[in-house]
Motif scaffolding. Structure first.
Motif, PDB file in Angstrom:
ATOM      1  N   GLU A  80      -1.013  -5.381  -0.510  1.00 39.63           N
ATOM      2  CA  GLU A  80      -2.357  -5.186  -1.045  1.00 39.63           C
ATOM      3  C   GLU A  80      -2.992  -6.550  -1.343  1.00 39.63           C
ATOM      4  OE1 GLU A  80      -2.284  -3.840  -5.116  1.00 39.63           O
ATOM      5  OE2 GLU A  80      -3.868  -2.385  -4.718  1.00 39.63           O
ATOM      6  N   ASN A  81      -4.326  -6.622  -1.240  1.00 43.79           N
ATOM      7  CA  ASN A  81      -4.988  -7.857  -1.672  1.00 43.79           C
ATOM      8  C   ASN A  81      -5.720  -7.636  -2.991  1.00 43.79           C
ATOM      9  OD1 ASN A  81      -7.926  -7.336  -1.235  1.00 43.79           O
ATOM     10  ND2 ASN A  81      -7.258  -7.044   0.899  1.00 43.79           N
ATOM     11  N   LEU A 127       0.846  -1.195   0.000  1.00 45.05           N
ATOM     12  CA  LEU A 127       0.000   0.000   0.000  1.00 45.05           C
ATOM     13  C   LEU A 127       0.886   1.250   0.000  1.00 45.05           C
ATOM     14  CD1 LEU A 127      -2.860  -0.702   2.601  1.00 45.05           C
ATOM     15  CD2 LEU A 127      -2.664  -1.403   0.216  1.00 45.05           C
ATOM     16  N   ARG A 177       1.171  -2.572   4.769  1.00 45.01           N
ATOM     17  CA  ARG A 177       1.003  -3.994   4.485  1.00 45.01           C
ATOM     18  C   ARG A 177       0.893  -4.177   2.981  1.00 45.01           C
ATOM     19  NH1 ARG A 177      -4.141  -4.514   2.677  1.00 45.01           N
ATOM     20  NH2 ARG A 177      -5.675  -3.053   3.521  1.00 45.01           N
TER      21      ARG A 177
END
Lengths: 197, 197
Positions: free
Chosen positions: B35-36, B28, B33
């Motif tokens: 990205e999904n 991000l 964290r």
């Protein structure tokens, strides 16, 4: 030098990355963590594609655009839990300030378009806004049922609250979806997914 | 009793919740964290809305539908990092099996529609598929530039790799976006965001 249209657009595109960090109350189906606003918005858009047939005369493109942008203001204003009556009191003022700051990163014509989509969604008067609202309530409902009502019990939400939250679906949504929701609530009551009245 | 259309649609809607747990390599913008796939797909859809003006004659609705569904197969097949040549060898077979399992949860006509959208996206021949591909490459590019090339350096990706990955944009994408990417790569080279050749 004035930034080009593309540079303004890219600035907005990078700014809205923050929607991925705005957490909602709803748990993912696998229970591993809470959902964020960006993936929630993606899920709504897919649902619009799949469920559009139940909304006769729908402008699908406009509805997709609406659900894709409907939560952007939460980047500044945060997610306000639907069942939190206190936090809902100043929600409008916080969200309008956010719309002004965020959408003004775009070129003027695009700022106007996104702002109009967001206001139409919020005003809940057109066919597309009603479809968006029905789906925006159905999505967490489905996830909460899948999670055995975890968040409802955590927050003391009763079945009457959930019916109130889905009132637009019962009043103005497709009958097949309204009937589905009522049947699921009845089933959920028998499985004690809600707080007691 | 046969499940109703709505029941089939809801089964699919709940199954694709899993896309939120498929992680990509990209970080991000805030670096918190990775990205999904679901939030990535949302970001692409927003980008299609904002950048459509650079793609003359584009069917925006079809392009939105394509980017919303393009990664669903990764629920079973996983995310294959674009610069991982080994994992890319059996990617097609894994993804076709996934398309068969997932899309067949839907009523037959909708299975056919989603399957056709996904195949058109993959085949990279229509205006809409090319727009989707340009934006699918631009999005992680922008995030990687924002993250000072963190993932490129972690994986030993050179600027030549990045140019190869964005070749479709340079060959068939809008000139204004191609020029932007080339200028950003030049700037990123001077800031040592890439692995050495």
């Amino acid at each position: 030098m004035e930034p080009s249209r593309l540079e303004q657009q890219i600035k907005f595109i990078l700014e809205i990355d923050k929607l991925k960090t705005v957490l909602r109350q709803t748990w993912l189906v696998d229970g591993s963590r809470r959902e964020n606003d960006a993936e929630h918005s993606w899920h709504l858009a897919l649902m619009v594609m799949i469920l559009a047939e139940h909304f006769p005369g729908l402008d699908i493109l406009k509805t997709l655009k609406m659900v894709l942008v409907h939560d952007l203001v939460e980047i500044d204003a945060g997610d306000t839990y639907a069942y939190d009556r206190e936090a809902n009191k100043d929600k409008d003022a916080r969200e309008h300030a956010a719309a002004q700051r965020l959408f003004s990163l775009l070129p003027g014509d695009q700022q106007a378009e996104i702002d109009a989509l967001w206001r139409e969604f919020e005003a809940l008067r057109t066919r597309e806004a009603i479809c968006g609202a029905v789906i925006d309530r159905l999505q967490p409902f489905l996830l909460n049922i899948s999670a055995d009502g975890r968040i409802w019990r955590e927050h003391g939400v009763t079945s009457a609250h959930v019916i109130w939250r889905n009132q637009i679906t019962l009043d103005q949504g497709p009958k097949v979806i309204a009937d589905y929701i009522l049947a699921q609530i009845k089933e959920a009551e028998s499985r004690h997914f809600f707080a007691a009245d």
